[in-house]
Motif scaffolding. Sequence first.
Motif, PDB file in Angstrom:
ATOM      1  N   UNK A 241      -1.561  -3.023 -14.411  1.00  0.00           N
ATOM      2  CA  UNK A 241      -2.419  -2.456 -15.464  1.00  0.00           C
ATOM      3  C   UNK A 241      -2.105  -0.965 -15.635  1.00  0.00           C
ATOM      4  N   UNK A 242      -2.867  -0.305 -16.515  1.00  0.00           N
ATOM      5  CA  UNK A 242      -2.623   1.113 -16.804  1.00  0.00           C
ATOM      6  C   UNK A 242      -2.744   1.978 -15.552  1.00  0.00           C
ATOM      7  N   UNK A 243      -3.775   1.727 -14.756  1.00  0.00           N
ATOM      8  CA  UNK A 243      -3.943   2.506 -13.519  1.00  0.00           C
ATOM      9  C   UNK A 243      -2.687   2.418 -12.651  1.00  0.00           C
ATOM     10  N   UNK A 244      -2.172   1.212 -12.478  1.00  0.00           N
ATOM     11  CA  UNK A 244      -0.955   1.027 -11.696  1.00  0.00           C
ATOM     12  C   UNK A 244       0.231   1.747 -12.325  1.00  0.00           C
ATOM     13  N   UNK A 245       0.298   1.685 -13.654  1.00  0.00           N
ATOM     14  CA  UNK A 245       1.414   2.330 -14.354  1.00  0.00           C
ATOM     15  C   UNK A 245       1.353   3.850 -14.180  1.00  0.00           C
ATOM     16  N   UNK A 246       0.140   4.400 -14.249  1.00  0.00           N
ATOM     17  CA  UNK A 246      -0.014   5.850 -14.038  1.00  0.00           C
ATOM     18  C   UNK A 246       0.506   6.223 -12.653  1.00  0.00           C
ATOM     19  N   UNK A 247       0.124   5.434 -11.661  1.00  0.00           N
ATOM     20  CA  UNK A 247       0.562   5.718 -10.289  1.00  0.00           C
ATOM     21  C   UNK A 247       2.079   5.534 -10.137  1.00  0.00           C
ATOM     22  N   UNK A 248       2.603   4.491 -10.760  1.00  0.00           N
ATOM     23  CA  UNK A 248       4.045   4.229 -10.674  1.00  0.00           C
ATOM     24  C   UNK A 248       4.864   5.328 -11.341  1.00  0.00           C
ATOM     25  N   UNK A 249       4.396   5.789 -12.498  1.00  0.00           N
ATOM     26  CA  UNK A 249       5.115   6.862 -13.195  1.00  0.00           C
ATOM     27  C   UNK A 249       4.983   8.169 -12.427  1.00  0.00           C
ATOM     28  N   UNK A 250       3.789   8.419 -11.874  1.00  0.00           N
ATOM     29  CA  UNK A 250       3.601   9.654 -11.094  1.00  0.00           C
ATOM     30  C   UNK A 250       4.530   9.663  -9.880  1.00  0.00           C
ATOM     31  N   UNK A 251       4.766   8.496  -9.281  1.00  0.00           N
ATOM     32  CA  UNK A 251       5.673   8.422  -8.128  1.00  0.00           C
ATOM     33  C   UNK A 251       7.126   8.611  -8.564  1.00  0.00           C
ATOM     34  N   UNK A 252       7.409   8.357  -9.844  1.00  0.00           N
ATOM     35  CA  UNK A 252       8.753   8.620 -10.361  1.00  0.00           C
ATOM     36  C   UNK A 252       9.623   7.398 -10.576  1.00  0.00           C
ATOM     37  N   UNK A 253       9.048   6.206 -10.522  1.00  0.00           N
ATOM     38  CA  UNK A 253       9.862   4.996 -10.706  1.00  0.00           C
ATOM     39  C   UNK A 253      10.636   5.066 -12.027  1.00  0.00           C
ATOM     40  N   UNK A 254      11.914   4.673 -11.979  1.00  0.00           N
ATOM     41  CA  UNK A 254      12.737   4.686 -13.204  1.00  0.00           C
ATOM     42  C   UNK A 254      12.300   3.592 -14.170  1.00  0.00           C
TER      43      UNK A 254
ATOM     44  N   UNK B  95       0.818  -1.229   0.000  1.00  0.00           N
ATOM     45  CA  UNK B  95       0.000   0.000   0.000  1.00  0.00           C
ATOM     46  C   UNK B  95       0.847   1.273   0.000  1.00  0.00           C
ATOM     47  N   UNK B  96       2.065   1.194   0.535  1.00  0.00           N
ATOM     48  CA  UNK B  96       2.906   2.399   0.624  1.00  0.00           C
ATOM     49  C   UNK B  96       3.897   2.514  -0.537  1.00  0.00           C
ATOM     50  N   UNK B  97       3.654   1.815  -1.632  1.00  0.00           N
ATOM     51  CA  UNK B  97       4.642   1.779  -2.720  1.00  0.00           C
ATOM     52  C   UNK B  97       5.016   3.165  -3.253  1.00  0.00           C
ATOM     53  N   UNK B  98       4.036   4.073  -3.364  1.00  0.00           N
ATOM     54  CA  UNK B  98       4.360   5.408  -3.887  1.00  0.00           C
ATOM     55  C   UNK B  98       5.363   6.108  -2.974  1.00  0.00           C
ATOM     56  N   UNK B  99       5.130   5.994  -1.674  1.00  0.00           N
ATOM     57  CA  UNK B  99       6.039   6.638  -0.710  1.00  0.00           C
ATOM     58  C   UNK B  99       7.427   5.961  -0.739  1.00  0.00           C
ATOM     59  N   UNK B 100       7.439   4.643  -0.865  1.00  0.00           N
ATOM     60  CA  UNK B 100       8.719   3.921  -0.896  1.00  0.00           C
ATOM     61  C   UNK B 100       9.498   4.305  -2.158  1.00  0.00           C
ATOM     62  N   UNK B 101       8.789   4.431  -3.287  1.00  0.00           N
ATOM     63  CA  UNK B 101       9.463   4.882  -4.511  1.00  0.00           C
ATOM     64  C   UNK B 101      10.046   6.272  -4.287  1.00  0.00           C
ATOM     65  N   UNK B 102       9.224   7.177  -3.756  1.00  0.00           N
ATOM     66  CA  UNK B 102       9.694   8.567  -3.572  1.00  0.00           C
ATOM     67  C   UNK B 102      10.943   8.610  -2.703  1.00  0.00           C
ATOM     68  N   UNK B 103      10.945   7.886  -1.590  1.00  0.00           N
ATOM     69  CA  UNK B 103      12.123   7.909  -0.711  1.00  0.00           C
ATOM     70  C   UNK B 103      13.316   7.212  -1.362  1.00  0.00           C
ATOM     71  N   UNK B 104      13.050   6.173  -2.130  1.00  0.00           N
ATOM     72  CA  UNK B 104      14.158   5.445  -2.780  1.00  0.00           C
ATOM     73  C   UNK B 104      14.832   6.299  -3.840  1.00  0.00           C
ATOM     74  N   UNK B 105      14.069   7.210  -4.450  1.00  0.00           N
ATOM     75  CA  UNK B 105      14.640   8.082  -5.483  1.00  0.00           C
ATOM     76  C   UNK B 105      15.713   9.013  -4.910  1.00  0.00           C
ATOM     77  N   UNK B 106      15.695   9.187  -3.574  1.00  0.00           N
ATOM     78  CA  UNK B 106      16.707  10.049  -2.944  1.00  0.00           C
ATOM     79  C   UNK B 106      18.047   9.332  -2.796  1.00  0.00           C
ATOM     80  N   UNK B 107      18.065   8.024  -3.012  1.00  0.00           N
ATOM     81  CA  UNK B 107      19.316   7.261  -2.887  1.00  0.00           C
ATOM     82  C   UNK B 107      20.089   7.408  -4.197  1.00  0.00           C
ATOM     83  N   UNK B 108      21.332   7.880  -4.114  1.00  0.00           N
ATOM     84  CA  UNK B 108      22.063   8.134  -5.356  1.00  0.00           C
ATOM     85  C   UNK B 108      22.478   6.822  -6.019  1.00  0.00           C
TER      86      UNK B 108
END
Length: 314
Positions: free
Chosen positions: A83-96, A60-73
């Motif tokens: 599905x598309x809904x998940x992909x929209x959320x994943x891209x919005x969170x910034x997953x590479x 449930x906290x995947x968006x937050x975990x992605x956001x914090x992980x993006x701070x790791x160099x």
Amino acid sequence: MRDDIDVLVHEVGPRDGLQSIQTIFPTEAKMEWIRREAAAGVPQIQVGSFVPPKNLPQMADSAEVVRQSLEISDLTVAALVPNLRGAENGMAAGAHQIGVVISVSEAHNMSNVKRSVDESLDGFSQIVEYRDAHDDYKDTVLSGGLATAFGCTIDGKVEISAVMRVAEEYLKRGADRLSVADTVGYANPKQVKDLFDELYRTVGTDIAVGAHFHDTRGLGLANAYAAVEAGVRELDSCLGGLGGCPYAPGASGNIVTEDLVFMLEGMGLRTGIDLDGLLEAREIMECHLEDEPTQGAFVSAGRPLGFEPASVAA
Ligand SMILES: [Zn+2]
């Protein structure tokens, strides 16, 4: 891929491991694990899955975990989406990197997501279109996962031609890479070699291809070796082999990251990962577990005398 590593080890524990166990890791516990493992040199981690929280509260906290992980160099942050809904959320969170998984076996795909393989492929096309329509996401890597590529608990044998068809469809529809999975631990090393040989003949060697093995029947590392021999340079694994197999109670889960790194480094293949650092990350992960078994041989036997990891020797 970075030129200072020969094989990219992609840690999938915070997703594949955690989604298969009962213990719910709070966000901070996941982040402690992810930060420590990244500090050990792990270049890519699949940190979560963008599924409806009611299906998988653990994610449930995947968006937050992605956001914090993006701070790791220097860490490539990957996430899985259904599905598309998940992909929209994943891209919005910034997953590479956004991974989609389709079962090559029709019966397995239908039982998992209630869609035919072709319907799932159409869903993948929608995700590519969505990515391409948003300039902010133009660098997002879309990974096409092929589950049950070596066999299926419902259909049994899965034909190599079916795997090739889904791989070619993925690429035609815009996948940036492929990931071939032995979801239920049926594969043997000869089958792995044959499948990847055929895959490279079919799609060429320019496209990045990863492999995902489960150690359900004890052949996980042997299969990883066979994949490397066939030319695969990206392997999924899980710290402590966390997580079991939903089809085989008591069986182990993904191949163990520490054991995989030990094998690759001993073979002269640089992973960029420090084994002592990995064991520290493992301890951190284990202290949050409630009665969940972990796996691994390197952790109990330790370093052989005179062992020289390739990453240090380089
Ligand atoms: Zn898996």
